[in-house]
Design a protein around this motif. Structure first.
Motif, PDB file in Angstrom:
ATOM      1  N   PHE A 115       3.675  -4.099  10.669  1.00 11.71           N
ATOM      2  CA  PHE A 115       2.871  -4.039   9.262  1.00 11.71           C
ATOM      3  C   PHE A 115       3.510  -2.899   8.362  1.00 11.71           C
ATOM      4  O   PHE A 115       2.900  -2.177   7.660  1.00 11.71           O
ATOM      5  N   VAL A 116       4.802  -2.586   8.522  1.00  6.85           N
ATOM      6  CA  VAL A 116       5.348  -1.753   7.615  1.00  6.85           C
ATOM      7  C   VAL A 116       6.084  -2.531   6.450  1.00  6.85           C
ATOM      8  O   VAL A 116       7.029  -3.319   6.597  1.00  6.85           O
ATOM      9  N   SER A 117       5.190  -2.381   5.502  1.00  8.64           N
ATOM     10  CA  SER A 117       5.951  -3.196   3.984  1.00  8.64           C
ATOM     11  C   SER A 117       5.059  -2.597   2.906  1.00  8.64           C
ATOM     12  O   SER A 117       4.013  -2.116   2.995  1.00  8.64           O
ATOM     13  N   ASP A 118       5.895  -2.551   1.761  1.00  5.36           N
ATOM     14  CA  ASP A 118       5.397  -1.984   0.364  1.00  5.36           C
ATOM     15  C   ASP A 118       4.374  -2.910  -0.178  1.00  5.36           C
ATOM     16  O   ASP A 118       3.380  -2.664  -0.969  1.00  5.36           O
ATOM     17  N   TRP A 119       4.125  -4.272   0.466  1.00  8.75           N
ATOM     18  CA  TRP A 119       3.453  -5.193  -0.157  1.00  8.75           C
ATOM     19  C   TRP A 119       1.941  -5.161   0.631  1.00  8.75           C
ATOM     20  O   TRP A 119       1.107  -5.716   0.118  1.00  8.75           O
ATOM     21  N   LEU A 120       1.889  -4.151   1.572  1.00 11.04           N
ATOM     22  CA  LEU A 120       0.693  -3.928   2.280  1.00 11.04           C
ATOM     23  C   LEU A 120      -0.130  -2.784   1.290  1.00 11.04           C
ATOM     24  O   LEU A 120       0.061  -1.747   1.599  1.00 11.04           O
ATOM     25  N   PRO A 165     -13.552  -0.919   8.936  1.00 13.51           N
ATOM     26  CA  PRO A 165     -12.926   0.359   8.965  1.00 13.51           C
ATOM     27  C   PRO A 165     -11.416  -0.003   9.197  1.00 13.51           C
ATOM     28  O   PRO A 165     -11.168  -1.024   9.693  1.00 13.51           O
ATOM     29  N   LEU A 166     -10.427   0.776   8.653  1.00 16.94           N
ATOM     30  CA  LEU A 166      -8.980   0.586   8.698  1.00 16.94           C
ATOM     31  C   LEU A 166      -8.472   1.025  10.257  1.00 16.94           C
ATOM     32  O   LEU A 166      -7.962   2.099  10.502  1.00 16.94           O
ATOM     33  N   ALA A 167      -8.969   0.101  11.182  1.00 17.99           N
ATOM     34  CA  ALA A 167      -8.385   0.499  12.666  1.00 17.99           C
ATOM     35  C   ALA A 167      -6.803   0.241  12.945  1.00 17.99           C
ATOM     36  O   ALA A 167      -6.648  -0.892  12.761  1.00 17.99           O
ATOM     37  N   CYS A 168      -6.122   1.226  13.460  1.00 19.13           N
ATOM     38  CA  CYS A 168      -4.729   0.818  13.972  1.00 19.13           C
ATOM     39  C   CYS A 168      -4.724  -0.282  14.845  1.00 19.13           C
ATOM     40  O   CYS A 168      -5.489  -0.332  15.616  1.00 19.13           O
ATOM     41  N   ASN A 169      -3.817  -1.105  14.745  1.00 16.75           N
ATOM     42  CA  ASN A 169      -3.779  -2.201  15.471  1.00 16.75           C
ATOM     43  C   ASN A 169      -2.976  -1.673  16.946  1.00 16.75           C
ATOM     44  O   ASN A 169      -2.620  -2.853  17.928  1.00 16.75           O
ATOM     45  N   GLN A 170      -2.366  -0.376  17.100  1.00 12.77           N
ATOM     46  CA  GLN A 170      -1.546  -0.025  18.162  1.00 12.77           C
ATOM     47  C   GLN A 170      -2.191   1.167  18.862  1.00 12.77           C
ATOM     48  O   GLN A 170      -1.710   1.372  19.965  1.00 12.77           O
ATOM     49  N   CYS A 171      -3.296   1.648  18.588  1.00  2.70           N
ATOM     50  CA  CYS A 171      -3.893   2.912  18.995  1.00  2.70           C
ATOM     51  C   CYS A 171      -5.313   3.032  18.546  1.00  2.70           C
ATOM     52  O   CYS A 171      -5.684   2.110  17.931  1.00  2.70           O
ATOM     53  N   GLU A 172      -6.007   3.911  18.754  1.00  2.44           N
ATOM     54  CA  GLU A 172      -7.300   4.248  18.408  1.00  2.44           C
ATOM     55  C   GLU A 172      -7.747   4.905  17.135  1.00  2.44           C
ATOM     56  O   GLU A 172      -8.789   5.015  16.728  1.00  2.44           O
ATOM     57  N   PHE A 173      -6.463   4.962  16.453  1.00  2.00           N
ATOM     58  CA  PHE A 173      -6.824   5.816  14.995  1.00  2.00           C
ATOM     59  C   PHE A 173      -7.165   4.993  14.084  1.00  2.00           C
ATOM     60  O   PHE A 173      -7.072   3.906  13.900  1.00  2.00           O
ATOM     61  N   VAL A 174      -8.244   5.453  13.166  1.00  2.00           N
ATOM     62  CA  VAL A 174      -8.971   4.984  12.295  1.00  2.00           C
ATOM     63  C   VAL A 174      -8.506   5.518  10.677  1.00  2.00           C
ATOM     64  O   VAL A 174      -8.798   6.747  10.562  1.00  2.00           O
ATOM     65  N   ALA A 175      -7.831   4.999   9.864  1.00  2.00           N
ATOM     66  CA  ALA A 175      -7.508   5.539   8.725  1.00  2.00           C
ATOM     67  C   ALA A 175      -8.680   5.680   7.612  1.00  2.00           C
ATOM     68  O   ALA A 175      -9.470   4.834   7.504  1.00  2.00           O
ATOM     69  N   LYS A 176      -8.376   6.616   6.889  1.00  2.00           N
ATOM     70  CA  LYS A 176      -9.486   6.858   5.882  1.00  2.00           C
ATOM     71  C   LYS A 176      -9.211   5.751   4.438  1.00  2.00           C
ATOM     72  O   LYS A 176     -10.161   5.542   3.858  1.00  2.00           O
ATOM     73  N   ASN A 177      -7.836   5.500   4.503  1.00  2.00           N
ATOM     74  CA  ASN A 177      -7.315   4.809   3.392  1.00  2.00           C
ATOM     75  C   ASN A 177      -6.276   4.282   3.706  1.00  2.00           C
ATOM     76  O   ASN A 177      -5.726   4.319   4.608  1.00  2.00           O
ATOM     77  N   ILE A 178      -5.793   3.199   2.770  1.00  2.00           N
ATOM     78  CA  ILE A 178      -4.524   2.487   3.087  1.00  2.00           C
ATOM     79  C   ILE A 178      -3.191   3.277   3.071  1.00  2.00           C
ATOM     80  O   ILE A 178      -2.275   3.254   4.036  1.00  2.00           O
ATOM     81  N   PRO A 179      -3.002   4.332   2.254  1.00  2.00           N
ATOM     82  CA  PRO A 179      -1.796   5.300   2.262  1.00  2.00           C
ATOM     83  C   PRO A 179      -1.630   5.955   3.820  1.00  2.00           C
ATOM     84  O   PRO A 179      -0.791   6.167   4.262  1.00  2.00           O
ATOM     85  N   SER A 180      -2.843   6.417   4.128  1.00  2.00           N
ATOM     86  CA  SER A 180      -3.064   6.996   5.444  1.00  2.00           C
ATOM     87  C   SER A 180      -2.644   6.204   6.688  1.00  2.00           C
ATOM     88  O   SER A 180      -1.985   6.553   7.705  1.00  2.00           O
TER      89      SER A 180
END
Length: 422
Positions: A115-120, A165-180
C-alpha cells in the motif's frame, strides 16, 4: 442549485462507468482472453494494483449466482497470472472484491500488501481494503456456492467500517492519520527491500557452489573424472538433467578453444543420459547452455522439449530456454571454434528477453501472453505424445509376446490345409 446537482450527478455517473470505457480501449489491456481482461488500476493504491474484469456485462458482485462460479475461477486464474507475469510473490498480494463497490462493472482487485502509493489519500481508501469491506476471493466464492447470492452490508455497518482506526496491516501500529500511516508503511517497505537484497545476496553466493555441492552429496546419475550428470532439482520439463563440469569454469562465456575437448566430453555424457530414457527419442531433447545462468559454474542442460512440469511457473522460466538466452551445444561449439569465445549478453537485453511477451509454443504456431494458457497448450502436445508412446509400447508388448510364443514356426498340422475348406 438544480443545475449544479445535475452536473454533479452526471460527473458521478461518468466516473462510475469509467471501467467500461477503459476496457473498450485495447491499449489499456495487459492480458485479454475470450472471457476476461486485466488492466492496471488508474489510481493504484499500492505498488501493484490491477483489476480483472469479465467481458460479460455484470454490474457488481450482487448480480452473481452459482452459475457464475466458473467465471470467478477464470478471473482468479488471471489474477494469479498477472502476479506471475510481474515476477512477484503470490503471498504478497490481496485478491478480492469490495463489499461496497463504487464503480459499475464487476471487477476483482489484485493489489500488493505494501500500500505504498501517492493515490492512497483518505481513510476510506485504506479501510476499503483493510477491513471487512474487502471480501477475499475465497470467501466470496464460498458464500456464493452456499447461498447463491451475495448480500449487501447494511449502510450503518459500511459507515462503521469506513470510520475504523487506521490499523497497520503488517503490525500492531495504529496511525493517527493517513500521512503517519503512509510514513509507517514506507518503513515496512524499506525493511522489506533490505531483507530481499540481503537474501538475494546470500542466495547468489550460495548458488555459486550449489551445483557442485549437490553433485558431491547426491549420487550422480553418471560420473567421470571431468564431469557429473545430475537431475535438475527444479525440473522445467518431464526430463531435465544437468551436466556439471568438475573444472573451475565460471560460465559458458569463460570457455576458450582449449576447452573444446571438455565440451565434447560433456556432450557424450548428455547422449548417455538420453539413451537411458527408454521411451523418449533423442530428437525430443534440447542440449545447451543458459547464457545468463543463475548458477555459477559451467553446466549444460539436457531437457526434453515437452516442458511439462509444475516447476515451470514464471515467464522467465520459459524464455530462458526458448529465446536467445539458451545457446545450443552446436552453437556454442561453433562459436568457440571460430571466434575463440562466447560474448556475454548485456544485462538489459537479457532482462528484456526473460520477460518477453508473447510466449511462442516451441512445437507449433500458437502464442499467448498468458503462461497458464501456454502450459495448457503444451499439455495437449504432451498428451498426444504420451498417447502415441502408449500405443507403441502396446505394439512392442504384443511383438514380444508373439516372439515368446514362437508363433512364426507353426506345427505341420497347422500348415496342412483342411480339405473341407477347399
Amino acid at each position: 442549485m438544480t443545475i449544479d446537482c445535475r452536473s454533479n450527478q452526471l460527473l458521478k455517473m461518468s466516473w462510475q462507468t469509467g471501467l467500461i470505457k477503459t476496457i473498450l480501449d485495447p491499449a489499456n489491456l495487459i492480458i485479454s482472453t475470450d472471457i476476461a481482461v486485466v488492466i492496471a488500476d488508474k489510481y493504484p493504491k499500492a505498488r501493484h494494483h490491477y483489476l480483472v474484469l469479465p467481458k460479460e456485462d455484470i454490474g457488481s458482485i450482487f448480480q452473481l449466482n452459482r452459475t457464475h462460479l466458473p467465471l470467478l475461477e477464470e478471473l482468479h486464474l488471471l489474477a494469479r497470472n498477472i502476479i506471475e507475469v510481474r515476477g512477484e510473490c503470490f503471498e504478497s498480494f490481496q485478491i478480492g472484491f469490495h463489499a461496497q463497490p463504487s464503480m459499475q462493472r464487476l471487477h476483482l482487485h489484485v493489489i500488493s500488501k505494501d500500500f505504498v502509493s501517492d493515490w492512497l489519500k483518505t481513510k476510506k481508501h485504506w479501510n476499503s481494503f483493510n477491513t471487512s469491506l474487502f471480501i477475499p476471493y475465497e470467501a466470496l466464492y464460498e458464500n456464493l456456492s452456499k447461498d447463491d447470492q451475495i448480500q449487501r452490508l447494511p449502510k450503518a455497518r459500511v459507515e462503521e467500517l469506513l470510520s475504523k482506526p487506521l490499523a497497520c496491516n503488517q503490525c500492531e501500529f495504529v496511525a493517527k492519520n493517513i500521512p503517519s500511516l503512509k510514513e509507517h508503511l514506507l518503513q515496512h517497505q524499506l525493511c522489506s527491500y533490505s531483507k530481499k537484497r540481503f537474501e538475494m545476496s546470500n542466495s547468489t553466493e550460495s548458488a555459486k557452489n550449489k551445483l557442485m555441492q549437490r553433485a558431491k552429496i547426491e549420487k550422480p546419475l553418471i560420473e567421470t573424472d571431468q564431469a557429473v550428470v545430475i537431475k535438475d532439482a527444479y525440473p522445467k520439463a518431464q526430463y531435465h538433467f544437468i551436466v556439471v563440469s568438475k573444472e573451475d569454469i565460471p560460465s559458458v562465456c569463460a570457455l576458450t578453444r582449449d576447452k573444446l575437448p571438455l565440451l565434447d566430453h560433456m556432450k557424450e555424457l548428455a547422449n548417455q543420459i538420453i539413451e537411458q530414457q527408454q521411451y523418449v527419442a533423442p530428437s525430443n531433447f534440447l542440449i545447451g547452455f543458459k547464457i545468463d545462468a543463475f548458477m555459477n559454474g559451467l553446466n549444460m542442460h539436457v531437457i526434453s522439449n515437452d516442458f511439462y512440469s509444475k516447476c515451470m511457473r514464471r515467464v522467465k522460466h520459459w524464455n530462458s530456454f526458448n529465446t536467445e538466452l539458451f545457446l545450443t551445444y552446436q552453437a556454442v561449439y561453433a562459436a568457440i571454434s571460430f571466434q575463440g569465445s562466447i560474448e556475454p549478453m548485456a544485462a538489459e537485453k537479457a532482462d528484456k528477453l526473460l520477460n518477453a511477451l508473447p510466449l511462442h509454443c516451441n512445437q507449433c504456431d500458437f502464442k499467448t501472453d498468458i503462461l497458464l494458457g501456454l502450459k495448457g497448450h503444451l499439455f495437449e502436445h504432451w498428451e498426444k505424445r504420451e498417447h502415441k508412446l502408449q500405443i507403441n509400447q502396446e505394439v512392442e508388448k504384443i511383438i514380444r509376446m508373439l516372439d515368446d510364443a514362437k508363433l512364426t514356426t507353426l506345427p505341420k498340422a497347422a500348415l496342412t490345409p483342411n480339405r473341407q475348406s477347399l
